[in-house]
Design a protein around this motif. Structure first.
Motif: not given
Length: 186
Positions: A96-102, A104-110
């Motif tokens: 969930i964290t990975f999907v949500a962060t990706f 929202i940010t549209k970037d793999m690093v964050p």
């Protein structure tokens, strides 16, 4: 103890507990994310990272409580322990964290950065609480409660008796004072 006599926390109470620990973990995750933005320069702003942490912890903690519920009921313990009880919510929160962060940010690093922070904090929580170890059975819980109740009665018996005697004396004084006032007015 009969299964009908056992009272587990409701799903709402379980979700509330998860959200409380999630708030603490989220605050720590935000501090770590802020520190990492000072060291490295991710393409996402701190506001985006904070939003992903809030969103991911909110959803992940609710999902964790829902995942744990059948295991708790099946094993008849509030803390059943075992690998499924530990790894399923842990894996779900990371996903969930990975999907949500990706998302929202549209970037793999964050996304990797925030997921790593959440993984470390959740792993620390699991290690500190020893979630894989089964907790006491309902019978053992009841036995410990009864021992505590007996110990409390024994420990506070003198205080209870003293307070009762003071209350009796106070009531007696008030009664006789009231009776005396009535006799004086008549």
């Amino acid at each position: 103890m009969v299964a009908e006599d056992i009272r587990f926390p409701s799903l709402g109470q379980s979700i509330g507990g998860h959200l409380t620990t999630g708030a603490a973990k989220g605050a720590l995750a935000f501090v770590f994310a802020w520190l990492l933005t000072l060291v490295s320069k991710p393409d996402a702003s701190l506001g985006h990272l904070a939003a992903t942490l809030v969103f991911s912890y909110l959803i992940a903690e609710i999902v964790s409580a829902v995942i744990e519920r059948p295991i708790v009921i099946q094993r008849n313990r509030t803390q059943p322990g075992g690998l499924a009880y530990v790894l399923l919510p842990f894996s779900a929160s990371l996903l969930i964290t990975f999907v949500a962060t990706f998302g929202i940010t549209k970037d793999m690093v964050p996304a990797k950065l925030i997921t790593a922070i959440v993984a470390v904090l959740n792993a620390v929580k699991i290690i500190l609480t020893k979630s894989w170890v089964p907790g006491p059975t309902p019978e053992k819980d009841q036995e410990m409660f009864n021992e505590f109740k007996t110990m409390s009665k024994e420990h506070f018996a003198e205080d209870v008796e003293r307070i009762k005697n003071q209350a009796r004396e106070s009531t007696k004084k008030k009664y006789y004072a009231k009776k005396e006032r009535k006799e004086n007015t008549e």
